[in-house]
Design a protein around this motif. Structure first.
Motif, PDB file in Angstrom:
ATOM      1  N   PRO A  84       0.766  -1.280  -0.025  1.00 47.27           N
ATOM      2  CA  PRO A  84       0.054   0.020  -0.075  1.00 47.27           C
ATOM      3  C   PRO A  84       0.777   1.319   0.055  1.00 47.27           C
ATOM      4  O   PRO A  84       1.845   1.195   0.709  1.00 47.27           O
ATOM      5  CB  PRO A  84      -0.785  -0.173   1.246  1.00 47.27           C
ATOM      6  CG  PRO A  84      -0.836  -1.326   1.919  1.00 47.27           C
ATOM      7  CD  PRO A  84       0.759  -1.933   1.246  1.00 47.27           C
ATOM      8  N   PRO A  85       0.658   2.388  -0.743  1.00 47.75           N
ATOM      9  CA  PRO A  85       1.379   3.414  -1.140  1.00 47.75           C
ATOM     10  C   PRO A  85       1.869   4.073   0.430  1.00 47.75           C
ATOM     11  O   PRO A  85       2.819   4.416   0.592  1.00 47.75           O
ATOM     12  CB  PRO A  85       0.491   4.386  -1.970  1.00 47.75           C
ATOM     13  CG  PRO A  85      -0.205   3.368  -2.648  1.00 47.75           C
ATOM     14  CD  PRO A  85      -0.565   2.320  -1.748  1.00 47.75           C
ATOM     15  N   HIS A  86       0.872   4.166   1.260  1.00 47.43           N
ATOM     16  CA  HIS A  86       1.165   4.935   2.376  1.00 47.43           C
ATOM     17  C   HIS A  86       2.019   3.961   3.379  1.00 47.43           C
ATOM     18  O   HIS A  86       2.434   4.345   4.536  1.00 47.43           O
ATOM     19  CB  HIS A  86      -0.012   5.240   3.178  1.00 47.43           C
ATOM     20  CG  HIS A  86      -1.085   4.314   3.620  1.00 47.43           C
ATOM     21  ND1 HIS A  86      -1.740   3.263   2.780  1.00 47.43           N
ATOM     22  CD2 HIS A  86      -1.403   3.886   4.751  1.00 47.43           C
ATOM     23  CE1 HIS A  86      -2.295   2.626   3.470  1.00 47.43           C
ATOM     24  NE2 HIS A  86      -2.312   2.830   4.596  1.00 47.43           N
ATOM     25  N   LEU A  87       2.085   2.796   3.218  1.00 46.16           N
ATOM     26  CA  LEU A  87       2.831   1.692   4.153  1.00 46.16           C
ATOM     27  C   LEU A  87       4.067   1.103   3.339  1.00 46.16           C
ATOM     28  O   LEU A  87       4.804   0.090   3.564  1.00 46.16           O
ATOM     29  CB  LEU A  87       1.933   0.570   4.363  1.00 46.16           C
ATOM     30  CG  LEU A  87       0.780   1.048   5.482  1.00 46.16           C
ATOM     31  CD1 LEU A  87      -0.175   0.014   5.579  1.00 46.16           C
ATOM     32  CD2 LEU A  87       1.359   1.734   7.004  1.00 46.16           C
ATOM     33  N   LYS A  88       4.453   1.396   2.081  1.00 48.35           N
ATOM     34  CA  LYS A  88       5.442   1.192   1.278  1.00 48.35           C
ATOM     35  C   LYS A  88       6.660   0.731   1.964  1.00 48.35           C
ATOM     36  O   LYS A  88       7.418  -0.498   1.940  1.00 48.35           O
ATOM     37  CB  LYS A  88       5.555   1.546   0.033  1.00 48.35           C
ATOM     38  CG  LYS A  88       6.415   0.903  -1.100  1.00 48.35           C
ATOM     39  CD  LYS A  88       6.478   1.615  -2.264  1.00 48.35           C
ATOM     40  CE  LYS A  88       5.199   1.473  -2.843  1.00 48.35           C
ATOM     41  NZ  LYS A  88       5.165   2.421  -4.334  1.00 48.35           N
TER      42      LYS A  88
END
Length: 317
Positions: A84-88
């Motif tokens: 996920p982009p916010h957790l990459k």
């Protein structure tokens, strides 16, 4: 796209990680069962030496290490995402910890004498000894936990995972990501392969509930394939050129002073330190790729992640 062919065996924890990622992405795949210990002639025909399990074959491209395989499957089917982009960043770092520190604590606990006796209870008498010798040879560069130390570490890590599982359905939110699959497979081995030791999970019920949700993802649509057919498919295919395969980066990153076209080896830094030798055709910020030729597999490109692998020039080449 060519078929996704997973070379694995049923009780392999890292294979379970990838089987679930395939299920998560609803990707059809072909299953080739490989031996748990050497000799593995069909595997080494494809990889040239690397023999950790699993290996992903796509035509004449061979992808080693589950961290790299996850990147490949993300490229094949970006949604649902493993990153996920916010957790990459954080989910990759967590997965690296889970695939190493957590996993080896879990397996030190799982394969203590009682666990090993259960695993090999129905195997031929010499199988347990052969397996132990095989894994000892693969671990020469590692410091392995003694069972008591592994148990203490595993208990602590399960409590930390429980803190995460108490808050969400999955470790970082309402949907699974690569962190869940990396954390799950050592725990899967406890639950399914050595259930007599699964009472270590009792103090952390939220871990068991989370594991049930990961298990429910399943393995997706699978069909069986023989090793001979997989080798024939590799031999009949052409490897994809760098930049056109299932690895998204192709820019050369030279950290070793080794030019492309050199004869090199790539070797895991810790577990399973058999080298693969070939012609260096890619060295990017994320991976190495070698071109090699085998009488049975033909010309193949073998791909490794950069992290956790040592690149060396072959002397005199």
């Amino acid at each position: 796209m060519n078929d996704l062919i997973l070379h694995h065996y049923p009780s392999s924890p890292f294979s379970e990680k990838i089987r679930l990622v395939l299920g998560f992405k609803k990707l059809p795949w072909k299953s080739v069962h490989v031996p748990a210990i050497l000799p593995k002639p069909d595997v080494t025909a494809l990889t040239g030496g690397y023999r950790r399990t699993p290996v992903l074959q796509v035509g004449a491209d061979i992808y080693c290490d589950t961290a790299l395989i996850c990147d490949v499957l993300e490229h094949v089917r970006p949604e649902p995402t493993l990153y996920p982009p916010h957790l990459k960043g954080v989910c990759r770092i967590f997965a690296q910890w889970a695939d190493s520190t957590l996993f080896w604590a879990a397996m030190g606990y799982n394969l203590q004498p009682r666990g090993a006796a259960h695993v090999f209870a129905k195997a031929p008498p010499d199988m347990a000894k052969a397996f132990a010798e095989d894994r000892k040879a693969m671990s020469v560069n590692m410091v392995r936990h003694r069972p008591g130390d592994a148990t203490s570490a595993y208990r602590s890590y399960l409590r930390r995972i429980a803190n995460m599982a108490d808050e969400h359905d999955f470790l970082f939110g309402v949907e699974p990501c690569v962190a869940d699959f990396a954390a799950y497979h050592g725990i899967w081995y406890t639950r399914t392969q050595v259930p007599l030791l699964a009472d270590i999970l009792n103090p952390t019920p939220s871990v068991a509930e989370w594991a049930n949700r990961v298990e429910a993802i399943g393995h997706g649509p699978m069909t069986r394939l023989t090793p001979e057919d997989a080798l024939a498919m590799a031999s009949a295919a052409e490897p994809q050129p760098s930049g056109s395969n299932l690895l998204i980066d192709s820019a050369f990153q030279d950290d070793h002073g080794i030019p492309l076209g050199s004869r090199v080896t790539v070797t895991p830094e810790s577990f399973g330190n058999e080298p693969t030798e070939g012609e260096l055709i890619a060295a990017t910020r994320t991976h190495y790729s070698l071109r090699r030729e085998d009488p049975r597999a033909g010309v193949v490109h073998v791909h490794f992640p950069r992290l956790g692998y040592a690149l060396r020039a072959v002397a005199g080449s």
